[in-house]
Design a protein around this motif. Sequence first.
Motif: not given
Length: 421
Positions: A341-345, A374-394
């Motif tokens: 998923d490197r392109a999506a990352v 001011y970073f709230l606009n990008f927190v949704p994308v940060l949440a997506i990346l965090t979900a990806v990291a959690l998937r890798e942790i699992t």
Amino acid sequence: DFVLLFSFFLFFFFFKQKTAYEIYQCDWSSDVCSSDLLAPQYPGGWGIIAAPAYLAGGLRGVIVFNAVASALTLPLIWVAARALFEDRRLAMHAALIYGLASFAVDYAFGVWPHGVTTFLVTAAVAAVAVGWRGTPAAELRGALIAGLVLGLGVNIRVDALFAAAPLCVWLLGVGRRPYSALGLFLIGLVPGLAIATAINLAKFGIPSPLTYGMSGGNTSLGFYAQLAPLVAAGALAALALGLARVRAVLFAPMGLTLAAISVVALVLAVPALREILFKIAGGAWVLVVDFQAYPTPAYGMTTMEDGTFLMHGVVKKALLQSLPYAAAILILAPRLWRGPDRAAVTFCVLIIGLGILPFAFGRWHGGASTNMRYFLNFVPVLAILTAVALREITVLAQGRSVTAMIAVLGEIGRASCRERV
């Protein structure tokens, strides 16, 4: 007559918007909050868009409008994550992280239109993401929709436009029809920017879509003109690689790292660019990692005996101090970029990195708030990346429950956003 009265009402009240500070203090003449008749704190479009909500329920109606937009951001996060990573479970986890384990809820119920702007920025991101996974026609359609949505966002909060740069880079570097996609995106921006220009011309006599009617400071275009050499260096680097090679680099396992190193090396070789880079790096450290490294107390801050900065009696925090679990993204970065998923990352990293860059340059910390609003606009994308990291942790943890992890993250996020820790 009714139309004239209604028009006058819109002009008088919504060009004289009230901030949370003014409402709380019952002070309608604060220079800090810019309550002058023709100088609202936010662009005039927010007042016009929020007019029906105010007519229906007063300030409570405006708050409900903002809350509904915040709630609608959750399905957009699901759509974007599902398109990028083609994983329905991950998409659900990303939406849960944003809703339960971030400081988004702090701004969902307020007069400040952060919830509406974040909704629009996330919609633009989702449109481009869905288009990327779809047909060439869908890609062009997504680019146009993204431009239209961000153009509308500029009429609510000017910082919505900061999402345009990473989307342009993505469309130009990865798009199957890059010039057409980029052109449609820019065309989509035009109506919103034209409306913003007309409003600012009427209010301030300034024919610009990006003005708060004042000169100097971080809201001045002249301030960001200092970034022109860095932008030029990035453009030259892209031309040197060639569009075809840019696409190949972004998809290569170590491509993004090599491209970043090349740009940094070029910047370090030129003194003027080097100064800009160091300024951005210092600002990023303060705003993203450790706000206590801020040089001096800003307006409205108090300082504890140990030097800790407080805002309204609560510790002022950088992004990762509010969302400490997001550090898992940094820890797992090599694994994420080597994966399928490197392109999506890469897409997510572009959105977050280039979106934060202007704020880092000016160390623009959000004023009277306890976190990086001011970073709230990008927190949704940060949440997506965090979900990806959690998937890798699992995967590494042999399938432990991600849902349980998110519940823990929610508690950590709430504690980090609200407690004096």
